[in-house]
Design a protein around this motif. Structure first.
Motif, PDB file in Angstrom:
ATOM      1  N   ALA A  65      -4.223 102.563  23.690  1.00 52.75           N
ATOM      2  CA  ALA A  65      -5.039 103.486  24.470  1.00 52.75           C
ATOM      3  C   ALA A  65      -6.257 103.956  23.685  1.00 52.75           C
ATOM      4  CB  ALA A  65      -4.199 104.689  24.902  1.00 52.75           C
ATOM      5  N   ILE A  66      -6.070 104.239  22.407  1.00 50.40           N
ATOM      6  CA  ILE A  66      -7.177 104.721  21.578  1.00 50.40           C
ATOM      7  C   ILE A  66      -8.237 103.638  21.429  1.00 50.40           C
ATOM      8  CG2 ILE A  66      -7.831 105.569  19.299  1.00 50.40           C
ATOM      9  CD1 ILE A  66      -4.890 106.636  19.078  1.00 50.40           C
ATOM     10  N   THR A  67      -7.791 102.433  21.116  1.00 51.57           N
ATOM     11  CA  THR A  67      -8.731 101.324  20.935  1.00 51.57           C
ATOM     12  C   THR A  67      -9.479 101.015  22.229  1.00 51.57           C
ATOM     13  OG1 THR A  67      -7.305 100.385  19.210  1.00 51.57           O
ATOM     14  CG2 THR A  67      -8.950  98.939  20.175  1.00 51.57           C
ATOM     15  N   ASP A  68      -8.743 100.963  23.333  1.00 53.21           N
ATOM     16  CA  ASP A  68      -9.386 100.674  24.619  1.00 53.21           C
ATOM     17  C   ASP A  68     -10.377 101.768  25.004  1.00 53.21           C
ATOM     18  OD1 ASP A  68      -7.922  98.365  24.780  1.00 53.21           O
ATOM     19  OD2 ASP A  68      -6.625  99.032  26.432  1.00 53.21           O
ATOM     20  N   TYR A  69     -10.027 103.010  24.704  1.00 52.30           N
ATOM     21  CA  TYR A  69     -10.920 104.117  25.033  1.00 52.30           C
ATOM     22  C   TYR A  69     -12.207 104.038  24.208  1.00 52.30           C
ATOM     23  CZ  TYR A  69     -12.565 108.876  25.879  1.00 52.30           C
ATOM     24  OH  TYR A  69     -13.319 109.969  26.231  1.00 52.30           O
ATOM     25  N   ALA A  70     -12.063 103.765  22.920  1.00 52.70           N
ATOM     26  CA  ALA A  70     -13.251 103.636  22.069  1.00 52.70           C
ATOM     27  C   ALA A  70     -14.137 102.503  22.567  1.00 52.70           C
ATOM     28  CB  ALA A  70     -12.830 103.398  20.619  1.00 52.70           C
ATOM     29  N   ARG A  71     -13.532 101.384  22.911  1.00 56.67           N
ATOM     30  CA  ARG A  71     -14.311 100.252  23.407  1.00 56.67           C
ATOM     31  C   ARG A  71     -15.009 100.595  24.713  1.00 56.67           C
ATOM     32  NH1 ARG A  71     -10.498  97.038  24.640  1.00 56.67           N
ATOM     33  NH2 ARG A  71     -10.832  97.113  26.886  1.00 56.67           N
ATOM     34  N   SER A  72     -14.316 101.352  25.592  1.00 60.49           N
ATOM     35  CA  SER A  72     -14.907 101.725  26.880  1.00 60.49           C
ATOM     36  C   SER A  72     -16.127 102.617  26.712  1.00 60.49           C
ATOM     37  CB  SER A  72     -13.868 102.427  27.755  1.00 60.49           C
ATOM     38  OG  SER A  72     -13.638 103.767  27.340  1.00 60.49           O
ATOM     39  N   LYS A  73     -16.190 103.324  25.583  1.00 56.78           N
ATOM     40  CA  LYS A  73     -17.324 104.194  25.284  1.00 56.78           C
ATOM     41  C   LYS A  73     -18.474 103.442  24.615  1.00 56.78           C
ATOM     42  CE  LYS A  73     -15.751 108.294  26.581  1.00 56.78           C
ATOM     43  NZ  LYS A  73     -16.469 109.172  27.519  1.00 56.78           N
ATOM     44  N   GLY A  74     -18.283 102.151  24.385  1.00 57.52           N
ATOM     45  CA  GLY A  74     -19.328 101.345  23.762  1.00 57.52           C
ATOM     46  C   GLY A  74     -19.274 101.296  22.255  1.00 57.52           C
ATOM     47  N   TYR A  75     -18.168 101.771  21.657  1.00 55.45           N
ATOM     48  CA  TYR A  75     -18.022 101.728  20.213  1.00 55.45           C
ATOM     49  C   TYR A  75     -17.393 100.403  19.790  1.00 55.45           C
ATOM     50  CZ  TYR A  75     -18.709 106.712  20.916  1.00 55.45           C
ATOM     51  OH  TYR A  75     -19.198 107.932  21.321  1.00 55.45           O
ATOM     52  N   SER A  76     -17.830  99.876  18.677  1.00 53.24           N
ATOM     53  CA  SER A  76     -17.308  98.611  18.182  1.00 53.24           C
ATOM     54  C   SER A  76     -15.866  98.763  17.716  1.00 53.24           C
ATOM     55  CB  SER A  76     -18.159  98.119  17.008  1.00 53.24           C
ATOM     56  OG  SER A  76     -19.513  98.040  17.363  1.00 53.24           O
ATOM     57  N   VAL A  77     -15.035  97.752  18.015  1.00 55.54           N
ATOM     58  CA  VAL A  77     -13.636  97.747  17.580  1.00 55.54           C
ATOM     59  C   VAL A  77     -13.361  96.432  16.862  1.00 55.54           C
ATOM     60  CG1 VAL A  77     -12.915  99.316  19.418  1.00 55.54           C
ATOM     61  CG2 VAL A  77     -12.764  96.841  19.789  1.00 55.54           C
ATOM     62  N   LEU A  78     -12.673  96.528  15.714  1.00 59.06           N
ATOM     63  CA  LEU A  78     -12.417  95.364  14.878  1.00 59.06           C
ATOM     64  C   LEU A  78     -10.923  95.265  14.590  1.00 59.06           C
ATOM     65  CD1 LEU A  78     -15.375  96.002  12.414  1.00 59.06           C
ATOM     66  CD2 LEU A  78     -15.299  94.309  14.247  1.00 59.06           C
ATOM     67  N   GLY A  79     -10.288  94.227  15.101  1.00 57.78           N
ATOM     68  CA  GLY A  79      -8.842  94.101  15.005  1.00 57.78           C
ATOM     69  C   GLY A  79      -8.362  93.605  13.658  1.00 57.78           C
ATOM     70  N   TRP A  80      -7.172  94.050  13.295  1.00 60.64           N
ATOM     71  CA  TRP A  80      -6.502  93.582  12.080  1.00 60.64           C
ATOM     72  C   TRP A  80      -5.390  92.637  12.495  1.00 60.64           C
ATOM     73  CZ3 TRP A  80      -7.922  94.182   7.139  1.00 60.64           C
ATOM     74  CH2 TRP A  80      -7.058  93.662   6.176  1.00 60.64           C
ATOM     75  N   ALA A  81      -5.451  91.358  12.143  1.00 60.32           N
ATOM     76  CA  ALA A  81      -6.427  90.665  11.341  1.00 60.32           C
ATOM     77  C   ALA A  81      -6.449  89.204  11.781  1.00 60.32           C
ATOM     78  CB  ALA A  81      -6.073  90.736   9.858  1.00 60.32           C
TER      79      ALA A  81
END
Length: 301
Positions: free
Chosen positions: A248-264
């Protein structure tokens, strides 16, 4: 901590190295496109095959974060050159695995001095942005101490680099409220004075916001962003245990236009590798395929 990546102490994913984030213009939003992490330095002296062909075939991956241990500068230059030849650009992060979560200003200044010595050498392989140090500061670090330490370190880096500097939130990237307070200078407190910085948060099931006495949640994205510097989710993944809803946190950040980088993508010492074989098994493999962990990360990009 051994020299294969683990991801579990103090509710934090314990990485081992300085980071390089590489990005292509084809995907994602924010500081860099959405993408994945890589940790090559602990395998075959950093002489690994990245699997660029498989990566390019999956267009939701627009960036890679490559961790750079001090002493691996020559190898990092080749990683950057490879990224450039494959159409990617870059951010680099100093990451000293023996001091993750330290509050030592000496260690943060060591990172800044590393940049002063090595930025121009790495820059010769192509342009990139700087993430000053991976996971400096523990859960007990105050906003004043965080800001004071980073003001000094940033000033050193500014002698060689003028673009955006990424700074990890303390508490292994989890104390978003402390980072926000340092960026704002709450109630007359010490403020990070450089305005060309961007905070980074790291999101796993065990991510704990000690400042608020609870697991990390989606409101922490807005809290950190309220400092007016944007943000990047420098790491996210399913490893470890805890009550943070990392999806939920990652999806929310992405929905706001913030870059997300997965491990790994590769380089994790356990199961959190999107491809197989892992570098721990075969660092010079010439062919890679998707592992059972692939969709855990790829579906969030």
């Amino acid at each position: 901590m051994n020299r294969t990546l683990s991801h579990v102490a103090s509710g934090a994913r314990r990485t081992l190295m300085g980071s390089v984030v590489l990005f292509a213009a084809a995907a994602g939003a924010g500081l860099v496109p959405n993408g994945v992490n890589l940790q090559p330095s602990y395998y075959n002296g950093g002489n690994v095959n990245f699997g660029w062909t498989l990566m390019r075939a999956n267009p939701k991956i627009g960036s890679v974060r490559i961790e750079v241990e001090p002493g691996m500068e020559a190898q990092a230059a080749t990683w950057l050159a490879q990224a450039r030849s494959n159409g990617y650009k870059a951010i680099v992060t100093y990451h000293k695995w023996t001091v993750l979560g330290t509050n030592s200003t000496y260690e943060l200044n060591q990172a800044a001095d590393w940049w002063k010595r090595n930025y121009s050498k790495l820059r010769a392989s192509g342009a990139f942005r700087v993430n000053l140090m991976n996971e400096w500061g523990d859960h007990n670090l105050t906003a004043n101490d965080y800001a004071t330490a980073y003001n000094a370190a940033i000033a050193t880096v500014r002698t060689v680099y003028k673009d955006t500097i990424v700074i990890d939130a303390p508490g292994w990237g989890q104390e978003t409220a402390i980072a926000a307070a340092a960026l704002k200078g709450y109630n007359g407190g010490v403020k990070i004075t450089d305005t060309k910085v961007m905070p980074s948060m790291h999101v796993y099931p065990g991510s704990w916001n000690q400042g608020k006495g609870r697991w990390l949640n989606t409101s922490d994205v807005d809290d950190l962003a309220s400092a007016g510097r944007g943000l990047i989710v420098g790491e996210f993944g399913s490893g470890g245990s805890g009550g943070a809803d990392w999806v939920a946190i990652t999806d929310y950040a992405r929905s706001k236009g913030y870059s997300v980088l997965g491990w790994a993508w590769n380089g994790d010492g356990g199961y959190m590798n999107m491809v197989t074989p892992s570098w721990n098994e075969n660092p010079t493999a010439t062919q890679f395929s998707k592992s059972g962990y692939w969709s855990t990360i790829y579906d969030r990009l």
